[in-house]
Design a protein around this motif. Structure first.
Motif, short mmCIF file in Angstrom:
data_model
loop_
_atom_site.label_atom_id
_atom_site.label_comp_id
_atom_site.label_asym_id
_atom_site.label_seq_id
_atom_site.Cartn_x
_atom_site.Cartn_y
_atom_site.Cartn_z
N GLU A 161 0.84 -1.19 0.00
CA GLU A 161 0.00 0.00 0.00
C GLU A 161 0.88 1.25 0.00
O GLU A 161 1.91 1.28 0.65
CB GLU A 161 -0.89 0.02 1.25
CG GLU A 161 -1.97 -1.04 1.20
CD GLU A 161 -2.93 -0.92 2.37
OE1 GLU A 161 -2.49 -0.44 3.42
OE2 GLU A 161 -4.09 -1.34 2.22
N SER A 162 0.49 2.26 -0.76
CA SER A 162 1.19 3.54 -0.62
C SER A 162 0.21 4.69 -0.76
O SER A 162 -0.91 4.51 -1.24
CB SER A 162 2.34 3.66 -1.61
OG SER A 162 1.95 3.16 -2.85
N VAL A 163 0.68 5.86 -0.33
CA VAL A 163 -0.20 7.02 -0.31
C VAL A 163 -0.17 7.70 -1.67
O VAL A 163 0.89 7.93 -2.24
CB VAL A 163 0.25 8.01 0.79
CG1 VAL A 163 -0.66 9.23 0.79
CG2 VAL A 163 0.23 7.32 2.14
N VAL A 164 -1.35 8.01 -2.18
CA VAL A 164 -1.47 8.76 -3.43
C VAL A 164 -2.39 9.94 -3.14
O VAL A 164 -3.41 9.79 -2.48
CB VAL A 164 -2.06 7.89 -4.56
CG1 VAL A 164 -2.38 8.74 -5.77
CG2 VAL A 164 -1.10 6.77 -4.92
N TYR A 165 -1.98 11.13 -3.59
CA TYR A 165 -2.82 12.31 -3.37
C TYR A 165 -3.60 12.60 -4.63
O TYR A 165 -3.05 12.72 -5.71
CB TYR A 165 -1.96 13.52 -2.99
CG TYR A 165 -1.17 13.28 -1.73
CD1 TYR A 165 -1.73 13.54 -0.48
CD2 TYR A 165 0.13 12.77 -1.78
CE1 TYR A 165 -1.02 13.30 0.68
CE2 TYR A 165 0.85 12.54 -0.63
CZ TYR A 165 0.27 12.80 0.60
OH TYR A 165 0.98 12.57 1.74
N LYS A 166 -4.92 12.65 -4.45
CA LYS A 166 -5.80 12.99 -5.57
C LYS A 166 -6.04 14.49 -5.50
O LYS A 166 -6.45 15.02 -4.47
CB LYS A 166 -7.11 12.23 -5.41
CG LYS A 166 -8.15 12.49 -6.46
CD LYS A 166 -9.43 11.75 -6.09
CE LYS A 166 -10.48 11.89 -7.16
NZ LYS A 166 -11.71 11.17 -6.77
N THR A 167 -5.74 15.20 -6.57
CA THR A 167 -5.89 16.66 -6.53
C THR A 167 -7.00 17.10 -7.49
O THR A 167 -7.14 16.55 -8.59
CB THR A 167 -4.58 17.35 -6.93
OG1 THR A 167 -4.32 17.07 -8.29
CG2 THR A 167 -3.41 16.86 -6.11
N LEU A 168 -7.76 18.07 -7.06
CA LEU A 168 -8.85 18.61 -7.87
C LEU A 168 -8.52 20.04 -8.25
O LEU A 168 -7.80 20.73 -7.53
CB LEU A 168 -10.14 18.59 -7.05
CG LEU A 168 -10.56 17.23 -6.48
CD1 LEU A 168 -11.82 17.39 -5.65
CD2 LEU A 168 -10.77 16.21 -7.57
N ASN A 169 -9.06 20.49 -9.38
CA ASN A 169 -8.90 21.91 -9.70
C ASN A 169 -10.06 22.69 -9.09
O ASN A 169 -10.94 22.12 -8.43
CB ASN A 169 -8.77 22.11 -11.21
CG ASN A 169 -10.00 21.62 -11.95
OD1 ASN A 169 -11.06 21.48 -11.36
ND2 ASN A 169 -9.84 21.34 -13.23
N SER A 170 -10.09 23.98 -9.35
CA SER A 170 -11.07 24.81 -8.64
C SER A 170 -12.51 24.47 -9.03
O SER A 170 -13.45 24.80 -8.31
CB SER A 170 -10.77 26.29 -8.89
OG SER A 170 -10.43 26.48 -10.24
N ASP A 171 -12.70 23.78 -10.17
CA ASP A 171 -14.06 23.39 -10.57
C ASP A 171 -14.46 22.03 -10.01
O ASP A 171 -15.54 21.52 -10.31
CB ASP A 171 -14.17 23.31 -12.11
CG ASP A 171 -13.80 24.63 -12.74
OD1 ASP A 171 -14.01 25.67 -12.08
OD2 ASP A 171 -13.28 24.63 -13.87
N GLY A 172 -13.57 21.39 -9.25
CA GLY A 172 -13.90 20.09 -8.68
C GLY A 172 -13.56 18.93 -9.59
O GLY A 172 -13.87 17.78 -9.29
N GLN A 173 -12.94 19.22 -10.75
CA GLN A 173 -12.52 18.15 -11.66
C GLN A 173 -11.14 17.61 -11.21
O GLN A 173 -10.37 18.33 -10.59
CB GLN A 173 -12.37 18.71 -13.07
CG GLN A 173 -13.18 17.98 -14.11
CD GLN A 173 -14.53 18.63 -14.33
OE1 GLN A 173 -14.61 19.84 -14.51
NE2 GLN A 173 -15.57 17.82 -14.31
N VAL A 174 -10.85 16.35 -11.56
CA VAL A 174 -9.54 15.80 -11.22
C VAL A 174 -8.47 16.57 -12.00
O VAL A 174 -8.53 16.66 -13.22
CB VAL A 174 -9.46 14.30 -11.57
CG1 VAL A 174 -8.05 13.78 -11.31
CG2 VAL A 174 -10.47 13.52 -10.77
#
Lengths: 207, 199
Positions: free
Chosen positions: B76-89
């Motif tokens: 297992e490892s940590v992955v950061y999911k980032t969104l833009n200001s519109d809430g899209q990936v």
């Protein structure tokens, strides 16, 4: 236990700064002296952390000096020093995070700095709290001065800066990269030690 | 008084100070740890989060979600999911580590929204040779990692990069450069499938 020949608080304080300087006269604490003196900022952070540990350990061992069993004293010293080192390490990680990353393993390694355990053994386990505090401050100032002298030379020649501020611009001074590398530490320490010895011997001759 | 009893009470008489100090210091340290733990964690998190907008174009620092994904190697490892200001990936950030020339190197790897391209990297922790290998943390070197394929095919070349999958090595620090490439390649190969499944 206490003999009349033990130095007084004032003598302890003054001795620590130059006459018994931890680095130049006693050659103690060589690990931080060589490892973290590639810049003044890490060197002064290290000096501060060491001073905190040294003074706190001196106070604690001085308070406990009449309860110490001779064969268990080293254990008590180490336990005390390790506790204060851990506190210093956590504080740096919490409030000076970038600096604690630069110093890396050298903060926990204050535990094995012989300067601290030698002060517990020589001074604070035999003398009162006031003397122990004076001794701690004297030795800490001596250690800080020694680190500052080595780090100052290395940072100035190696990066052309002091505390990160540019002193020698790249046009007039081609930074000697070797000075901020480990060999620079040995060279600077060796030359400054020689200089300190030379000044000492000159003083003796004129006296 | 029996021999046995006087012996054990002798132990206590000898060691009571050590035992007492152990308990006292232990309690004190537990207190320090409790009061500073959050601050230290926050420092580490801040360091990672402050890099995310640099790694992923258009990512909003306030909209980052830490996921724990299982990679191809089963770990297992940590992955950061980032969104833009519109809430899209906006993209993904992998935290990876591996051995360098001197010690462990820890890097953050930014991936595009489709996880097909490396959008940038950042070196979190390293102890490479000062003056040579430690330039892997420099902006100049990190900029060479923009828009590279995310299939584990990145190669380090001496001289300017000619193709899309090439990254120019640091002069005098080939081993450090290669180490970073190996870390990026293996982490990307390991995690890309798991990330693609996330969408």
């Amino acid at each position: 236990m206490m003999s009349n020949q033990e130095p007084t608080a004032l003598e302890r304080f003054i001795n620590g700064i130059l006459p018994e300087n931890p680095v130049y006269r006693q050659l103690l604490g060589m690990c931080p002296t060589l490892a973290v003196t590639n810049g003044l900022k890490p060197a002064m952070t290290m000096a501060g952390a060491t001073a905190f540990v040294l003074i706190c350990a001196n106070i604690m061992t001085s308070l406990m000096r009449n309860l110490l069993k001779p064969h268990l004293r080293i254990l008590v010293f180490t336990l005390t020093i390790a506790t204060f080192v851990t506190i210093a390490d956590k504080f740096l990680a919490a409030y000076l995070y970038p600096m604690s990353k630069v110093l890396g393993p050298y903060v926990p390694l204050i535990i094995v700095n012989c300067l601290i355990i030698s002060r517990c053994e020589i001074c604070s386990s035999k003398q009162g709290v006031g003397t122990a505090i004076a001794d701690g401050f004297g030795m800490s100032i001596g250690f800080a001065l020694a680190l500052a002298s080595i780090a100052g030379v290395r940072e100035l020649l190696g990066s052309g800066t002091l505390f990160g501020f540019e002193i020698l611009s790249p046009e007039i001074w081609p930074a000697w990269g070797i000075m901020v590398l480990p060999p620079g530490a040995f060279l600077t320490l060796g030359l400054l030690l020689g200089l300190a010895e030379w000044i000492g011997s000159m003083k003796k001759k004129t006296a | 008084m029996s021999q046995e009893k006087s012996k054990s009470s002798n132990y206590i008489a000898q060691a009571w100070l050590v035992i007492l100090l152990g308990l006292l210091y232990g309690g004190g340290l537990a207190g320090v740890q409790l009061s500073l733990k959050d601050k230290i964690e926050e420092n580490k998190r801040n360091e990672i989060y402050s890099q995310i907008p640099e790694l992923v174009q258009g990512a909003d620092r306030e909209k980052v979600e830490a996921l724990v994904l299982t990679g191809a190697d089963g770990k297992e490892s940590v992955v950061y999911k980032t969104l833009n200001s519109d809430g899209q990936v906006a993209g993904w950030v992998i935290r990876a580590a591996g051995s360098g020339f001197a010690d462990r190197i820890e890097v953050l790897i930014g991936l595009s929204a489709t996880a097909d391209q490396v959008s940038g990297i950042f070196v979190l922790d390293q102890k490479e040779t000062p003056g040579l290998g430690d330039y892997i943390t420099g902006a100049d070197f990190l900029a060479r990692w923009k828009d590279k394929p995310a299939d584990g095919s990145i190669v380090i070349v001496k001289g300017e990069a000619q193709k899309e999958d090439q990254v120019q090595a640091l002069t005098g620090a080939t081993v450090s450069s290669d180490s970073v490439a190996a870390i990026v390649n293996s982490a990307v190969k390991n995690m890309v499938e798991a990330i693609k499944k996330q969408k």
